[in-house]
Motif scaffolding. Sequence first.
Motif, PDB file in Angstrom:
ATOM      1  N   GLY A   1      -2.606  35.189 -89.029  1.00  0.00           N
ATOM      2  CA  GLY A   1      -3.523  34.069 -88.780  1.00  0.00           C
ATOM      3  C   GLY A   1      -3.562  33.627 -87.326  1.00  0.00           C
ATOM      4  O   GLY A   1      -4.117  32.583 -87.019  1.00  0.00           O
ATOM      5  N   TYR A   2      -2.957  34.414 -86.433  1.00  0.00           N
ATOM      6  CA  TYR A   2      -2.877  33.976 -85.042  1.00  0.00           C
ATOM      7  C   TYR A   2      -3.550  34.985 -84.123  1.00  0.00           C
ATOM      8  O   TYR A   2      -3.022  36.060 -83.867  1.00  0.00           O
TER       9      TYR A   2
ATOM     10  N   ASP B   1      -8.564  26.770 -76.136  1.00  0.00           N
ATOM     11  CA  ASP B   1      -8.422  26.146 -77.451  1.00  0.00           C
ATOM     12  C   ASP B   1      -9.790  25.675 -77.946  1.00  0.00           C
ATOM     13  O   ASP B   1     -10.327  24.690 -77.438  1.00  0.00           O
ATOM     14  N   PRO B   2     -10.357  26.358 -78.941  1.00  0.00           N
ATOM     15  CA  PRO B   2     -11.696  25.977 -79.404  1.00  0.00           C
ATOM     16  C   PRO B   2     -11.762  24.524 -79.864  1.00  0.00           C
ATOM     17  O   PRO B   2     -12.811  23.889 -79.785  1.00  0.00           O
ATOM     18  N   ALA B   3     -10.632  23.991 -80.346  1.00  0.00           N
ATOM     19  CA  ALA B   3     -10.648  22.627 -80.881  1.00  0.00           C
ATOM     20  C   ALA B   3     -10.826  21.583 -79.782  1.00  0.00           C
ATOM     21  O   ALA B   3     -11.174  20.441 -80.069  1.00  0.00           O
ATOM     22  N   GLU B   4     -10.586  21.960 -78.531  1.00  0.00           N
ATOM     23  CA  GLU B   4     -10.810  20.996 -77.447  1.00  0.00           C
ATOM     24  C   GLU B   4     -12.285  20.871 -77.099  1.00  0.00           C
ATOM     25  O   GLU B   4     -12.725  19.853 -76.570  1.00  0.00           O
ATOM     26  N   ILE B   5     -13.024  21.945 -77.377  1.00  0.00           N
ATOM     27  CA  ILE B   5     -14.424  21.964 -76.967  1.00  0.00           C
ATOM     28  C   ILE B   5     -15.237  21.073 -77.901  1.00  0.00           C
ATOM     29  O   ILE B   5     -15.176  21.205 -79.116  1.00  0.00           O
TER      30      ILE B   5
ATOM     31  N   LYS C   1       3.413  23.737 -81.690  1.00  0.00           N
ATOM     32  CA  LYS C   1       2.327  24.686 -81.936  1.00  0.00           C
ATOM     33  C   LYS C   1       2.604  25.390 -83.261  1.00  0.00           C
ATOM     34  O   LYS C   1       1.688  25.668 -84.034  1.00  0.00           O
ATOM     35  N   HIS C   2       3.885  25.656 -83.515  1.00  0.00           N
ATOM     36  CA  HIS C   2       4.298  26.220 -84.786  1.00  0.00           C
ATOM     37  C   HIS C   2       5.798  25.988 -84.913  1.00  0.00           C
ATOM     38  O   HIS C   2       6.471  25.771 -83.905  1.00  0.00           O
ATOM     39  N   ASN C   3       6.308  26.005 -86.133  1.00  0.00           N
ATOM     40  CA  ASN C   3       7.763  25.907 -86.267  1.00  0.00           C
ATOM     41  C   ASN C   3       8.257  26.665 -87.483  1.00  0.00           C
ATOM     42  O   ASN C   3       7.481  27.034 -88.371  1.00  0.00           O
TER      43      ASN C   3
ATOM     44  N   ILE D   1       4.133  33.123 -79.654  1.00  0.00           N
ATOM     45  CA  ILE D   1       3.232  31.995 -79.915  1.00  0.00           C
ATOM     46  C   ILE D   1       3.311  30.975 -78.782  1.00  0.00           C
ATOM     47  O   ILE D   1       2.300  30.443 -78.330  1.00  0.00           O
TER      48      ILE D   1
ATOM     49  N   ARG E   1      -3.245  28.937 -76.067  1.00  0.00           N
ATOM     50  CA  ARG E   1      -2.886  27.684 -75.417  1.00  0.00           C
ATOM     51  C   ARG E   1      -1.381  27.534 -75.571  1.00  0.00           C
ATOM     52  O   ARG E   1      -0.884  27.403 -76.695  1.00  0.00           O
TER      53      ARG E   1
END
Lengths: 169, 633
Positions: free
Chosen positions: B215-216, B337-341, B160-162, B181, B186
């Motif tokens: 940004g999160y 997660d909006p990107a799943e929709i 998700k982030h690193n 995070i 999600r």
Amino acid sequence: MSTKHTLSVLVENKPGVLARISALFSRRGFNIDSLAVGPTENDAVSRMTVVVDVDLLPLEQVTKQLNKLVEVLKVVELDPLASVNSQVVLVKVRADASNRSGILETGQMFKAKIVDATSEAIVLQAVGNADKLNSMLEILEPHGIKELVQSGVVAIGRGPRSITDRSRH
Amino acid sequence: MARRTEGHTVTDTSSSAPSPAAMARRPGNARPTPEQVTGAKSLVLALEHVGAEVVFGIPGGAILPAYDPLMDSTAVRHILVRHEQGAGHAAEGYASATGKVGVCMATSGPGATNLVTAIADAHMDSVPMVAITGQVASSSIGTDAFQEADIRGITMPITKHNYLVTDAAQIPRVIAEAFHIASTGRPGPVLVDIAKDALQATTTFAWPPQIDLPGYHPVTRPHAKQIREAVRLMAASRQPVLYVGGGVIRAGAHAELLRLAEITGIPVVTTLMARGAFPDGHPLHLGMPGMHGSVAAVTGLQRSDLLITLGARFDDRVTGQLSSFAPGARIIHADIDPAEISKNRAADVPIVGDAKAIISELITTIEAGVGDAADVNPHTYDAWAATTKGWAQEFPVGYTAPSDDALMPQQVIERIGAIAGPEAVYAAGVGQHQMWAAQFIGYERPNSWLNSGGAGTMGYSVPAAMGAKVGEPDRVVWAIDGDGCFQMTNQELATCVINDIPIKVAIINNSSLGMVRQWQSLFYNERYSNTDLHTSVGSRIPDFVKLAEAYGCVGLRCERPEDLDATIEQAMAINDRPVVIDFVVERDAMVWPMVPAGVSNDAIQTARDAAPVWDREESEAEEQDTDADHDGK
């Protein structure tokens, strides 16, 4: 409907952000036409201008996936009619006594600058949108282009409002 | 874990464990008290402050400084695993069973790359996890130094982030951010790579650190208009289905889901990741949809006129051929997660938010009974509910016992589920046994079913069960494993024995890579290329009982149906060490029902070359109903 879309992406100015974004495009199978990145009026923020070649639905995915990156602050698609864009080309053209004046004339026509000249070649620097630059290159082509380098497109919205005023995409 | 984020103020709505950010903001902790420490000590203090109880890991050169102060920590228990992949899956198992963030640790280079599979797995299944890796000294980064690997670059697409930390002063902030995070929005894995010189440097430790994530901002509160739109579609629908995914479990929204189903009377399907989100014993439950889903669940989705999608993502294993999936259905899609929709299937009503908040809002609106909501009640859907229930009764998930007295794998798993019961935790590997464990164990509560759904990682089971048992020591934890999977990660039995983690491992031993063999039987003319494992047919390599005993576990073997219950009960009675049972089963058993890959879910088969035989008139009537409804919109 054009499938080229120009996205302005504001990101935190941190190491690795460019890698993260370009990796995301390649992983999700989105084609990048051009990508330019640089500092902004705010030291903590970098701005990328990404031109992608996708249809509307995948574009929505691109935007959403970009927004998921923790270091991405904002993604805005620039309306081509309400924005200006520009890129730089440096082109080294074969030039001797016989064709030099023709090249210079072409350069003038496109407001290109001569940034280097020798007895065998001229380097022209031109700034503008892709259409203009392509026209110039087409005219120069018969002279013999020895070397060509282009920057990515940078773009900005018209009018008094700033991108940071706009609501999040 | 359901968390609400407003700006950076994080509150916990699930009341299970406060998020690290919330803990960092507790009034008692409000005043930072700087303390001179090494970076390594700062890391351990940060882990203590975020509430990490357990770290699964293996030391090595670059992470070595961190292991010294870790030895003195009484709050953080470190469990030394035998392979970093085991550490990663153990962290996942811990997280999936408890809802808390799982933590794993490894050194640079190969230590870090061995975590990659588990990190990818956590990414696919939205498991909250923090992976901490040592990195070579910052002056050596980029020189191809000994045990150097660009683990941050490697894990960019699967986290998700690193982070790469080269400054000791950043350690507390990065650890706080990583846990925040990983556990909010999600959930997912976050990797923190720390250069060795940062661990060795002297720094100051102050808590809480200033979290800086401009940004999160995960959206958790659903938009009221979307809730109203959803209720409007529900009121207009006559054949709705609640299509429930793993998001409901991660959000802790099972109680809300049960209430929503009961006040509306709408049938429910639970995906592989959502098994346990809705009680299997509930009359509205149609079972699992997808490639090996029940006839009722698959057909329910196909013939539905409205999918109320909650924390699910239209995975290809659920939809089959996407273009023919649920052709007459409109789609409400709720996800954090909006990107799943609308990624795979366009949504008519998208709802971004936390599943718990969304379902609560739906309940509130429906219970208010104003306008459209008045029609959203069991009476509206009773004909459809009866039809789907009829399918569930007519086509239950079952298996055929062979004529000889071979032990059937389905029966083994069914009996383990019956004897260990719904309070136990079940962690499966990947393959046939995984599907049977999803089909034949009755799940009544969330977090009781752990598996590698998205990534399909063989070897998940034993270490995940280990992690689950560490997180839930009072529960019985069964690893339902295959003979192939077991051989990928069984070294963690040593970890279990030494650290007193008494898991129970059922090896469903069909002497082959069973799911691959099934495909070879069905689609490759029974040419069994490289799927024979020699673990029971012809030879026992290895002998799992001896292997178990060599590790200090109890090893049992069961080969006949008449010994089945007694063997399971014997294992249930042993609580002082791990038990491994070699269940030698019929190797030709297949997972049914099945929708062959890439075809419409309408082509579901209940057995080889056997499609469900629909009552002709009922079938036609159903189709007409669907069409009529669809045209009416």
